[in-house]
Design an enzyme around this catalytic site. Structure first.
Site, PDB file in Angstrom:
ATOM      1  NE  ARG A   1       2.065   5.865   8.888  1.00  0.00           N
ATOM      2  CZ  ARG A   1       0.987   5.294   8.348  1.00  0.00           C
ATOM      3  NH1 ARG A   1       1.035   4.034   7.949  1.00  0.00           N
ATOM      4  NH2 ARG A   1      -0.123   5.983   8.205  1.00  0.00           N
TER       5      ARG A   1
ATOM      6  CG  ASP B   1       1.595   4.963   4.825  1.00  0.00           C
ATOM      7  OD1 ASP B   1       1.219   3.783   4.973  1.00  0.00           O
ATOM      8  OD2 ASP B   1       2.720   5.373   5.195  1.00  0.00           O
TER       9      ASP B   1
ATOM     10  CG  HIS C   1       5.030   0.962   2.926  1.00  0.00           C
ATOM     11  ND1 HIS C   1       4.563   2.159   2.437  1.00  0.00           N
ATOM     12  CD2 HIS C   1       4.391   0.777   4.108  1.00  0.00           C
ATOM     13  CE1 HIS C   1       3.702   2.687   3.278  1.00  0.00           C
ATOM     14  NE2 HIS C   1       3.562   1.860   4.306  1.00  0.00           N
TER      15      HIS C   1
ATOM     16  CG  HIS D   1      -0.217   0.081   2.535  1.00  0.00           C
ATOM     17  ND1 HIS D   1       0.427  -1.007   3.076  1.00  0.00           N
ATOM     18  CD2 HIS D   1      -0.027   1.102   3.410  1.00  0.00           C
ATOM     19  CE1 HIS D   1       0.984  -0.655   4.235  1.00  0.00           C
ATOM     20  NE2 HIS D   1       0.734   0.622   4.455  1.00  0.00           N
TER      21      HIS D   1
HETATM   22  C1  SIN Z   1       3.117   0.997   7.539  1.00  0.00           C
HETATM   23  O1  SIN Z   1       2.440   0.347   6.748  1.00  0.00           O
HETATM   24  O2  SIN Z   1       3.073   2.218   7.560  1.00  0.00           O
HETATM   25  C2  SIN Z   1       4.049   0.284   8.488  1.00  0.00           C
HETATM   26  C3  SIN Z   1       4.861  -0.744   7.821  1.00  0.00           C
HETATM   27  C4  SIN Z   1       5.529  -1.644   8.817  1.00  0.00           C
HETATM   28  O3  SIN Z   1       5.024  -1.824   9.931  1.00  0.00           O
HETATM   29  O4  SIN Z   1       6.563  -2.200   8.474  1.00  0.00           O
END
Ligand code: SIN
Length: 287
Positions: free
Chosen positions: A273, A105, A257, A103
């Site tokens: 995050r 974000d 990611h 995805h």
């Molecule tokens: C996310 O999707 O923002 C986090 C990715 C992760 O936890 O590695």
């Protein structure tokens, strides 16, 4: 402060050394980080030791921060921080498989974020990596026929289908009426011209893209599957193996990611995050 940036292999990722992100940064250092972020869609900083305030302060130097539609995952003391933890730290509900699908974000909002800054606090000794895909390279290596098919098309994104799918396996709370009202379809170009570089990047993702406009469901599904498979070809993907106290910041408009599995019974994985708001794309691109 003398910042040094080394490209990690033949990738779109730079490792930055010579900067302590817990300290206020002077204008030149912020500019150097911005330049490095421009040259590399992803930056990695190792061995950082930040309080929550410092994480927020560092992130805020790149733009206004945004929260998340699911407030249960925001740190009550610092709602700019989204907690991805299988142990539910800081009074936040546990979230085991939070980012374990490809995805970008919050692509389900009308203005998708510029980027995110992920701080690895506790990481498992194996698994729980984050994979990043270079969506500029994914677009640029498409054949001409596919480029012609997608170049002027819009895709629909919505958070609802992802949330409901995850809710089944991951015991997520039932969505509130307020959330359901918020989760409406938004449209973005399938090939998004990056608002700063002007380069086109593929901007569809398994997480939140629902359909490509102007195609029937089968055609749209087939096209999306083809684009997803193409985007995550090994040569476009960087796997970040976390060490505690790593910080990774990524440009959300030209990467996507996905976290990889790990033994969540045995190990804790706790990440914080922050997310930086994007700027509206130019109207010409949105037409
Ligand atoms: C996310 O999707 O923002 C986090 C990715 C992760 O936890 O590695």
């Amino acid at each position: 402060m003398t910042l040094s940036v080394t490209k990690i292999g033949n990738t779109f990722v730079g490792e930055v050394e010579g900067v302590d992100l817990s300290k206020p940064l002077d204008d030149q250092t912020v500019e150097d980080i911005c330049q490095a972020w421009w040259d590399n869609s992803i930056l990695v900083f190792r061995d950082q030791d930040l309080t929550q305030e410092q994480h927020v302060a560092f992130s805020g130097q790149f733009g206004e921060l945004q929260g998340h539609t699911v407030k249960d995952w925001l740190l009550p003391t610092h709602p700019e921080i989204l907690v991805l933890s299988n142990r539910g730290r800081g009074g936040v509900k546990p979230l085991e498989n939070g980012g374990a699908y490809w995805h970008s974000d919050i692509s389900y909002e009308a203005v998708p974020p510029m980027g995110s800054i992920l701080y690895g606090l506790t990481v498992p000794p194996e698994g729980g990596d984050t994979l990043y895909a270079d969506m500029y390279a994914a677009y640029e290596t498409l054949d001409d026929e596919t480029k012609a098919l997608i170049d002027e098309r819009m895709a629909i994104h919505n958070y609802k289908h992802r949330y409901m799918m995850m809710a089944k396996g991951d015991k997520r709370p039932e969505p509130t009426q307020e959330q359901l009202a918020e989760w409406v379809d938004v449209r973005h170009p399938v090939a998004l011209a990056h608002p700063d570089s002007g380069r086109k990047a593929l901007f569809v993702n398994e997480g939140f893209t629902v359909a490509v406009e102007g195609l029937d469901k089968d055609e749209s599904d087939a096209l999306l599957q083809k684009l997803y498979a193409h985007s995550v070809r090994p040569e476009f993907v960087y796997a970040h193996k976390w060490r505690p106290h790593d910080i990774v910041m990524w440009d959300n408009r030209c990467t996507m990611h996905s976290a990889t599995p790990y033994d969540a019974e045995t190990y804790e994985r706790t990440m914080h995050r922050t997310t930086i708001k994007g700027s509206p794309r130019r109207q010409a691109a949105a037409a």
